[in-house]
Design an enzyme around this catalytic site. Structure first.
Site, PDB file in Angstrom:
ATOM      1  N   GLU A  48       0.912  -1.190  -0.001  1.00 14.10           N
ATOM      2  CA  GLU A  48      -0.086  -0.112  -0.160  1.00 14.10           C
ATOM      3  C   GLU A  48       0.878   1.411  -0.027  1.00 14.10           C
ATOM      4  O   GLU A  48       1.840   1.058   0.899  1.00 14.10           O
ATOM      5  CB  GLU A  48      -1.049  -0.206   1.189  1.00 14.10           C
ATOM      6  CG  GLU A  48      -1.933   1.020   1.249  1.00 14.10           C
ATOM      7  CD  GLU A  48      -2.937   1.250   2.232  1.00 14.10           C
ATOM      8  OE1 GLU A  48      -3.963   1.702   2.071  1.00 14.10           O
ATOM      9  OE2 GLU A  48      -2.368   0.840   3.354  1.00 14.10           O
ATOM     10  N   GLY A  66       3.570   2.132  10.961  1.00 15.94           N
ATOM     11  CA  GLY A  66       3.052   1.434  12.157  1.00 15.94           C
ATOM     12  C   GLY A  66       2.799   0.120  12.008  1.00 15.94           C
ATOM     13  O   GLY A  66       3.107  -0.868  12.743  1.00 15.94           O
ATOM     14  N   GLU A 101      -5.669  -2.507  12.749  1.00 19.28           N
ATOM     15  CA  GLU A 101      -5.658  -3.397  11.535  1.00 19.28           C
ATOM     16  C   GLU A 101      -6.702  -4.267  11.223  1.00 19.28           C
ATOM     17  O   GLU A 101      -7.101  -4.684  10.274  1.00 19.28           O
ATOM     18  CB  GLU A 101      -4.315  -3.886  11.589  1.00 19.28           C
ATOM     19  CG  GLU A 101      -2.945  -2.974  11.670  1.00 19.28           C
ATOM     20  CD  GLU A 101      -2.970  -1.834  10.670  1.00 19.28           C
ATOM     21  OE1 GLU A 101      -3.707  -2.130   9.485  1.00 19.28           O
ATOM     22  OE2 GLU A 101      -2.732  -0.559  11.059  1.00 19.28           O
ATOM     23  N   HIS A 118      -9.767  -2.904   9.697  1.00 19.61           N
ATOM     24  CA  HIS A 118      -9.540  -2.769   8.434  1.00 19.61           C
ATOM     25  C   HIS A 118      -9.985  -3.945   7.627  1.00 19.61           C
ATOM     26  O   HIS A 118     -10.355  -3.997   6.351  1.00 19.61           O
ATOM     27  CB  HIS A 118      -8.255  -2.524   7.843  1.00 19.61           C
ATOM     28  CG  HIS A 118      -7.802  -1.134   8.011  1.00 19.61           C
ATOM     29  ND1 HIS A 118      -8.306  -0.307   7.343  1.00 19.61           N
ATOM     30  CD2 HIS A 118      -6.685  -0.367   8.411  1.00 19.61           C
ATOM     31  CE1 HIS A 118      -7.800   1.233   7.221  1.00 19.61           C
ATOM     32  NE2 HIS A 118      -6.690   0.789   8.002  1.00 19.61           N
TER      33      HIS A 118
END
EC number: 3.4.11.-
Length: 930
Positions: free
Chosen positions: A172, A306, A343, A346
């Site tokens: 990404e 991160g 995360e 997501h």
């Protein structure tokens, strides 16, 4: 993902390149000189990928890899040109097959490359038929990337000192094309079958579980992974390493595993337990089962951001995932929980439902940031994360108050512009406006809307408006459900609430927050029972820019001296009036800082609130107290409030004990003396630092040198003791020196309370012997918290040679990882001795930094702002302008450059207007501090 660094640490211590994009150009020149048949940064809409078969074979000795991509495609119209993304890949052969049948031709496809667009064109001898399935087969090779993106090399040292190599991915936003030729846009979703060839001593993991392993040659194994669900290219991931893992199952049967280097796998348990709990929470909250059979969390030794939400294989910095019970701090536990939560959110917001294009990145990142707080509040109530949410809004407002800010949803095209979207506006502002909407609609109504959104758009892509459309029909009308909050309010009107129901026009309201940059300033003028409200665009330095004329639909909330129940008013116009049932002594708007706006209280409004804080500060919540501190100083910047009144407001802090008002005050006051440091105003600077210590002395003296208390109490202790020691408060310094001597005498084996370690190390680093000892301990430490504490301490040195050596070493990346460099550069940039060194290093190494961290990345922005945004002289401003303008397409138009120039101009203006006032204010007697 932004990391959770303590506020005080930071203080103590755009368009992009000219990508060729002219539609008037008939054709571009490929790298071989031929005409390139496509002249757009975006891929053609007529070609759709269906499925990829990927084979990757990496050699971790030669640091190279080979690959074969077979991608099934369908064209919506006849074409003989296939445009794909490819970046730094050496394509050796490309062929075309129709369906599952034979090759259309023995002749390979002609391959043209256009590196400026990171594209290749494959030219077929015969046009592809519309609606027919074809397979493109591409053989290629490449070097493992030396940066932090694409398919890249990472290293670590074992406890015995052996260097080991692994290979990991970070795709990404636009780096899948560095690992395999592909259609690298988020809307071009497909399924993936991945095979990895590896050495028998290594382990390969990917998005899906391993199906089988085949010995393909002596010393070579090929791992076959299960087929993925339909997903975007940026979510593909694979790692080849010697990691170890620990695993648990969720209630619904999902296998959750944490992977780490063997020496640190004993630090994986906390994240594993948190991941299981959070995954179960999300399945329940979203009412959509997690669609994959497993969820891996991998700690990568070299990692720029991160963490990353790759579907089924989330990747993290070691400090974002690994928790050492003996040495990790309270803030580390909080940070790990929040990042894992982000995360995993997501996996639904971003992975299952993905923004159509990067202009709406906030649909991914704003939601994941927002869901951190929704989830962790429930799963880990002891962390009290709800107290920290509004701090995210203040972070966003810092950049959103500048003319160089951008709307949450804003057009982007080239890779550097896309990378610039990963900022506080997409993450923090996105989260804050969602929280404001949730407060407006009620938690249950909001939840109904987002569940509807996720269910409707699963495995699809969305735009901004799709979310708002899902929120338009969320109030049940058939009487089958108990109505709450907004939906119940909509059934009857109230004289004090303009939230009565004509039609719930969430879309119109939220477009004012996502399609306009900035935020409103609400001015409140009370006259008897009448409350006059006025909104305007809050912008620093607005006198230099034309009036924007923006209006927002602002869901105002307020409490008064007569009622602590929250009243509501939707302000849609520039001005309006509400009538109270009776006159009040004070009124406080934006209850709990749930709204993304700031408030000015005209006439004697601020005096009333200042008096309230002085006499009975606990009458309002700690978040409300913190927001008053923030708003007061924001108003000083635009000359709505005097600096004297803002400083007077802070005097109540002598009696404050809660973390958020104190952190917010430090957030406002420390930068003030940092600006003085850059102007050589030593006398007033010293007086101001003394004032800050006097203000907090009683609370500092109450701190125990232990690890007792809640997470917020422990974080407050750590920051207060650090502040006291750095400001040379002798009781603190003497105790820290004693601890450091004993710790050093034990060769670092003595256990120091985690919460005081930062203060102890910072004091110890002030002499050469202590500094060298800390660096030696850094090399052998396995604890991310301890390493970051030592890093911070080394950066507080007053020895320019030590600081320069630290810059050089961390950039080399041999002992201190290069991933730490942006943070170290910023810490040295905050050091009164080090800031000229940091600024010089940035200028002299700019091209290398851009090569390593990528133009437009948050790391580059962090370094630019961290080295320059506390400058407060015209000479420095001209230096900054001169340097960045000389870069031309290699950085001059970056948004962070515009932000730092605006910030320095604001610093100069602020100091010119307020410095003498501060000097006089400091000389006045203050009974509150006696």
């Amino acid at each position: 993902m932004p990391s959770l660094l303590p506020l005080v640490l930071t203080f103590l211590s755009v368009s992009s390149p000219s990508w060729c994009q002219n539609s008037d150009i008939e054709s571009l020149k490929a790298s071989n000189g031929d005409s390139f048949p496509w002249n757009n940064m975006r891929l053609p809409e007529y070609m759709t990928p269906i499925h990829y078969d990927l084979m990757i074979h990496a050699n971790l000795s030669t640091l190279t890899f080979w690959g074969k991509t077979e991608v099934e495609i369908i064209a919506s119209r006849p074409t003989s040109t296939i445009i794909m993304h490819s970046h730094h890949l050496q394509i050796s052969k490309a062929t075309l097959r129709r369906g599952a049948g034979e090759m259309l031709s023995e002749e390979p496809l002609k391959v043209l490359e256009y590196p400026a667009h990171e594209q290749v064109a494959l030219l077929a001898a015969q046009p592809l038929l519309a609606g027919s399935l074809y397979t493109v087969i591409i053989d290629y090779a490449a070097n493992l990337s030396e940066s932090f993106h694409g398919f890249y090399k990472s290293t670590y040292r074992t406890q015995e000192g052996e260097m080991r190599i692994l290979a990991a991915t970070q795709f990404e936003p636009t780096a899948a094309r560095m690992a395999f030729p592909c259609f690298d846009e988020p809307a071009l979703k497909a399924s993936f079958s991945i095979k990895i060839k590896r050495d028998p001593r290594h382990l390969a993991i990917s998005n899906m579980p391993l199906v089988k392993s085949v010995n393909v040659a002596e010393g070579l194994i090929e791992d076959h992974f299960d087929i993925t669900v339909k997903m975007s290219t940026y979510l593909v991931a694979f790692i080849i390493s010697d990691f170890k893992s620990v695993s648990k199952m969720t209630k619904s049967g999902v296998k959750v595993s944490v992977y780490a280097v063997p020496d640190k796998i004993n630090q994986a348990d906390y994240a594993l337990d948190a991941a299981v709990t959070l995954l179960e929470f999300y399945e329940d909250y979203f009412n959509i089962p997690y669609p994959l059979p497993k969820q891996d969390l991998a700690a990568i030794p070299d990692f720029q951001s991160g963490a990353m939400e790759n579907w089924g294989l989330t990747t993290y910095r070691e400090s974002s995932l690994l928790y050492d019970k003996e040495k990790s701090s309270a803030s580390s536990k909080l940070g790990i929980t929040m990042i894992v939560s982000h995360e995993l959110a997501h996996q639904w917001f971003g992975n299952l439902v993905t923004m159509e294009w990067w202009n709406d990145l906030w649909l991914n990142e704003g939601f994941a940031k927002f869901m951190e707080f929704v989830s962790v509040t429930v799963t880990h109530p002891e962390l009290k994360v709800e107290d920290y949410f509004f701090g995210k809004c203040f972070n966003a407002m810092e950049v959103d108050a500048l003319n160089s800010s951008h709307p949450v949803s804003t057009p982007v095209e080239n890779p550097a512009q896309i990378r610039e979207m990963f900022d506080d506006v997409s993450y923090e502002k996105g989260a804050c406006i969602l929280n404001m909407l949730r407060d407006y609609l009620s938690a249950d109504t909001f939840k109904r809307g987002i569940v509807q959104y996720l269910q409707k758009y699963s495995y699809k892509n969305t735009k901004n408006e799709d979310l708002w459309n899902s929120m338009m029909h969320i109030c049940p009308t058939d009487g089958t459900q108990t109505m709450d909050g907004f939906c119940s309010r909509s059934q009857h009107s109230s004289s004090t609430s303009h939230w009565r129901q004509e039609v719930v026009d969430v879309k119109t309201m939220m477009n004012t927050w996502t399609l306009q940059k900035g935020f409103p300033l609400i001015t409140i003028t009370v006259s008897g029972r009448n409350v006059h409200m006025k909104q305007e665009h809050y912008m620093k330095g607005s006198e230099r820019f034309p009036e924007t004329g923006y209006l927002w639909h602002v869901p105002l909330t307020f409490i008064t001296s007569k009622s602590d129940s929250v009243q509501r008013f939707l302000l849609k116009t520039k001005t309006d009036v509400l009538i109270l049932p009776e006159a009040v002594q004070w009124i406080k708007f934006n209850v709990g800082m749930n709204g993304y706006y700031i408030v000015h209280y005209a006439d004697d409004g601020w005096a009333s609130l200042s008096g309230l804080l002085k006499e009975a500060h606990t009458t309002i919540s700690s978040n409300d107290r913190a927001s008053l501190i923030n708003n007061a100083f924001q108003l000083v910047s635009i000359e709505k409030l005097s600096i004297e009144k803002a400083l007077d407001l802070t005097l109540y802090l002598k009696n404050e004990t809660e973390i958020m008002p104190i952190f917010q005050a430090l957030n406002e006051l420390i930068p003030m003396y940092k600006l003085m440091e850059k102007r050589d105003m030593i006398e007033v600077e010293t007086q101001f630092k003394d004032f800050l210590l006097k203000l907090l002395k009683d609370l500092i003296d109450k701190q125990t040198w232990t690890d007792e208390g809640s997470v917020s109490e422990r974080m407050l202790r750590s920051q207060l003791l650090l502040l006291a020691c750095v400001r040379n408060y002798q009781p603190c310094v003497q105790r820290a020196e004693r601890y450091f001597r004993e710790w050093k005498s034990s060769n670092g084996n003595m256990s120091i309370p985690i919460d005081v370690t930062l203060a102890v190390f910072a004091v110890g680093a002030q002499n050469t012997e202590g500094w060298d000892f800390l660096y030696s301990k850094y090399q052998s430490s396995l604890s991310s918290t301890e390493k970051s504490q030592i890093e911070f301490s080394l950066c507080t040195s007053k020895d320019p040679e030590k600081l320069q050596w630290l810059l050089d070493q961390s950039f080399k990346g041999e002992i201190i990882k290069t991933q730490e460099f942006p943070h170290i550069l910023t810490l040295i940039g905050r050091n009164p001795v080090g800031y000229p060194l940091a600024w010089k290093f940035l200028r002299e190494n700019w091209n290398k930094l851009v090569q390593k961290f990528e133009l437009g990345s948050s790391s580059i922005a962090h370094m630019v702002m961290g080295t320059t945004d506390q400058f407060s002289t015209r000479a420095r401003l001209e230096e900054v302008k001169g340097f960045f303008s000389s870069l031309k397409e290699n950085g001059s138009q970056l948004r962070c450059v515009q932000q730092t120039i605006e910030t320095i101009e604001e610093n100069i203006r602020w100091m010119d207007k307020n410095f003498d006032k501060i000097r006089l204010w400091l000389q006045k007697e203050k009974p509150e501090l006696l």
